[in-house]
Design an enzyme around this catalytic site. Structure first.
Site, short mmCIF file in Angstrom:
data_model
loop_
_atom_site.label_atom_id
_atom_site.label_comp_id
_atom_site.label_asym_id
_atom_site.label_seq_id
_atom_site.Cartn_x
_atom_site.Cartn_y
_atom_site.Cartn_z
N TYR A 39 -113.22 36.66 43.61
CA TYR A 39 -113.52 36.91 44.97
C TYR A 39 -114.41 38.28 45.31
O TYR A 39 -115.43 38.53 45.71
CB TYR A 39 -112.43 36.72 46.12
CG TYR A 39 -112.76 37.25 47.44
CD1 TYR A 39 -113.70 36.57 48.24
CD2 TYR A 39 -112.32 38.38 47.89
CE1 TYR A 39 -113.95 36.97 49.47
CE2 TYR A 39 -112.72 39.02 49.10
CZ TYR A 39 -113.49 38.19 49.92
OH TYR A 39 -113.78 38.51 51.11
N SER A 72 -116.28 43.50 51.21
CA SER A 72 -115.28 43.59 51.27
C SER A 72 -114.30 44.95 50.76
O SER A 72 -114.92 45.45 49.69
CB SER A 72 -114.48 42.44 50.77
OG SER A 72 -112.95 42.51 50.83
N LYS A 74 -118.33 39.61 45.78
CA LYS A 74 -118.88 40.73 46.89
C LYS A 74 -119.72 41.62 45.86
O LYS A 74 -120.61 42.33 46.41
CB LYS A 74 -117.61 41.32 47.47
CG LYS A 74 -117.15 40.13 48.30
CD LYS A 74 -118.18 39.58 49.58
CE LYS A 74 -117.48 38.36 50.08
NZ LYS A 74 -118.33 37.82 51.25
N1 LIG Z 1 -110.94 38.15 56.96
C1 LIG Z 1 -111.09 39.14 56.38
O1 LIG Z 1 -110.03 40.08 56.74
C2 LIG Z 1 -112.19 39.64 55.52
C3 LIG Z 1 -112.15 40.93 54.81
C4 LIG Z 1 -113.25 41.11 53.98
C5 LIG Z 1 -114.49 40.47 54.06
N2 LIG Z 1 -114.43 39.28 54.52
C6 LIG Z 1 -115.72 38.51 54.57
O2 LIG Z 1 -116.14 38.25 55.90
C7 LIG Z 1 -116.78 37.04 56.00
C8 LIG Z 1 -116.26 36.18 56.89
O3 LIG Z 1 -114.93 35.78 56.82
P1 LIG Z 1 -114.12 34.98 57.84
O4 LIG Z 1 -112.68 35.69 57.70
O5 LIG Z 1 -114.73 34.98 59.10
O6 LIG Z 1 -114.02 33.63 57.24
P2 LIG Z 1 -114.15 32.33 57.51
O7 LIG Z 1 -113.58 31.08 56.47
O8 LIG Z 1 -113.50 31.96 58.79
O9 LIG Z 1 -115.56 31.90 57.81
C9 LIG Z 1 -116.60 31.60 56.85
C10 LIG Z 1 -117.60 30.51 57.30
O10 LIG Z 1 -118.66 30.35 56.23
C11 LIG Z 1 -118.84 28.99 56.34
N3 LIG Z 1 -119.33 28.57 54.99
C12 LIG Z 1 -118.63 28.84 53.90
N4 LIG Z 1 -119.68 28.50 52.99
C13 LIG Z 1 -120.62 27.97 53.43
C14 LIG Z 1 -121.69 27.41 53.01
N5 LIG Z 1 -122.14 27.32 51.66
N6 LIG Z 1 -122.79 26.91 53.79
C15 LIG Z 1 -122.59 27.44 55.30
N7 LIG Z 1 -121.44 27.59 55.81
C16 LIG Z 1 -120.39 28.09 54.97
C17 LIG Z 1 -117.41 28.25 56.57
O11 LIG Z 1 -117.20 27.06 56.91
C18 LIG Z 1 -116.82 29.14 57.73
O12 LIG Z 1 -117.13 28.76 58.82
C19 LIG Z 1 -116.69 36.47 54.52
O13 LIG Z 1 -117.81 36.75 53.81
C20 LIG Z 1 -115.45 37.06 53.93
O14 LIG Z 1 -115.69 37.38 52.60
C21 LIG Z 1 -113.54 38.79 55.45
#
Ligand SMILES: NC(=O)c1ccc[n+]([C@@H]2O[C@H](COP(=O)([O-])OP(=O)(O)OC[C@H]3O[C@@H](n4cnc5c(N)ncnc54)[C@H](O)[C@@H]3O)[C@@H](O)[C@H]2O)c1
Length: 328
Positions: free
Chosen positions: A146, A122, A150
């Site tokens: 957070y 991120s 990362k």
């Molecule tokens: N959305 C953004 O703008 C953004 C920006 C930067 C980084 N990210 C990163 O992208 C990734 C995905 O983000 P997202 O927006 O799709 O989030 P999200 O919450 O929709 O998806 C994360 C998924 O991981 C699952 N999960 C969490 N802990 C778990 C565990 N211990 N075992 C199994 N499953 C688990 C959750 O149930 C969820 O379905 C994350 O790592 C996040 O940090 C997202």
């Protein structure tokens, strides 16, 4: 390369917002997809592509068993907790899941002999960057647990890669938004905190008003500026990163954005234009830890992966997100 056909890809967090879009694109391109998710922060509604394994990443033995049986070629790791203010309130919850469970995943991979890894990092690793656009070589100064979680995983990956234990691509996403243009999947957050989503949910009447946090930033209109990337372009970047690793590419850290900034006011204006709804907006004070401007330098991902975005248009991003919101 001696690879099996078709290539098998594990997508952790594949029931979530970004992972489900990547799973869809992978399946459409002919890859075999195994989705691992414990549905901690998603509904399961997006589980349309790939084979679903309801596993918690804390279960290293379960992961190891699955990996030994299926022998995937690549692991894409999306599963994490993602709500920044919550990470400030509950740091251990974030370090346990985002770092501790990533270690369990990496250990299970190592035990099964799987060596290709793509990590959802991120822009939060940069904290408040000294210069904009921010380059991958900028110092990592995360200002929340957070972002720190990362950055910690990135350090672990760097050391494992240096020791020859794996090769990885760490993709540092900027602000991910939008939804599948075909309308099958979209954001399903149980806690929607992202600006575009909040704006659209306010337009829908799910929130009484939208808050703008801070109007006195040193930016052209006083509100924060961010680099928004369409989730399907981000999905494409993952496929390119995977193909890069599978053809022998060395470990890399790459920004994922368009290199263009949009202010909060601009997003609000476009959200009103897309929805045709003049929802209420309230201006309040700054939130601690929000950098005034966060825009990626994107030359590296273009050069290393040949990344060419298709949806580089904030109006289109908001339109696709709105089409999804309206239906759901
Ligand atoms: N959305 C953004 O703008 C953004 C920006 C930067 C980084 N990210 C990163 O992208 C990734 C995905 O983000 P997202 O927006 O799709 O989030 P999200 O919450 O929709 O998806 C994360 C998924 O991981 C699952 N999960 C969490 N802990 C778990 C565990 N211990 N075992 C199994 N499953 C688990 C959750 O149930 C969820 O379905 C994350 O790592 C996040 O940090 C997202």
């Amino acid at each position: 390369m001696g690879l099996k056909d078709p290539i098998r890809v594990v997508v952790t967090g594949g029931a979530g917002y970004i992972g489900s879009h990547v799973a869809k694109l992978l399946v459409k391109r002919g890859y075999e997809v195994l989705v691992i998710d414990n549905l901690a922060s998603s509904s399961g509604k997006n589980l349309l592509y790939g084979e679903f394994y309801p596993l918690d990443l804390a279960n290293e033995e379960g992961l190891c068993e699955l990996f030994r049986e299926k022998m995937p070629d690549v692991v894409m790791h999306f599963a994490a907790y993602i709500v920044v203010p919550e990470s400030v309130e509950h740091p251990l919850k974030y370090y346990y899941n985002n770092v501790g469970n990533t270690l369990r995943l990496l250990s299970a991979m190592q035990r099964a002999g799987i060596k290709n890894f793509i990590f959802s990092s991120s822009a939060a690793v940069y904290g408040i960057p000294e210069s904009i656009p921010v380059e991958e070589t900028a110092p990592l100064n995360p200002i929340s647990p957070y972002g720190e979680s990362k950055a910690m995983v990135e350090k672990i990956l760097r050391d494992m890669s240096l020791a020859g234990e794996l090769r990885y691509v760490s993709l540092r996403y900027f602000n991910v938004a939008g939804a599948d243009p075909e309308g099958e999947i979209g954001p399903t957050y149980t806690q929607p905190t992202h600006l575009i989503l909040r704006a659209l949910k306010t337009a829908k009447g799910e929130f009484p008003f939208l808050e703008i946090y801070g109007t006195d930033y040193p930016t052209p209109d006083g509100t924060c500026v961010r680099d928004y990337i369409h989730v399907m372009d981000l999905a494409e970047a993952h496929i390119l990163a995977m193909e890069y690793l599978l053809s022998g590419g060395s470990s890399e850290v790459l920004n994922c954005g368009y290199g263009k900034g949009h202010s909060v006011r601009e997003v609000v204006k476009l959200a009103k234009a897309v929805t045709g709804i003049d929802f209420e907006v309230r201006e309040t004070g700054r939130r601690p830890g929000d950098p005034p401007v966060l825009v990626a330098k994107v030359e590296k991902i273009k050069r290393v992966l040949g990344f060419r975005p298709k949806y580089e248009d904030l109006f289109l991003i908001i339109k696709h997100a709105w089409e999804w919101e309206r239906k759901n």
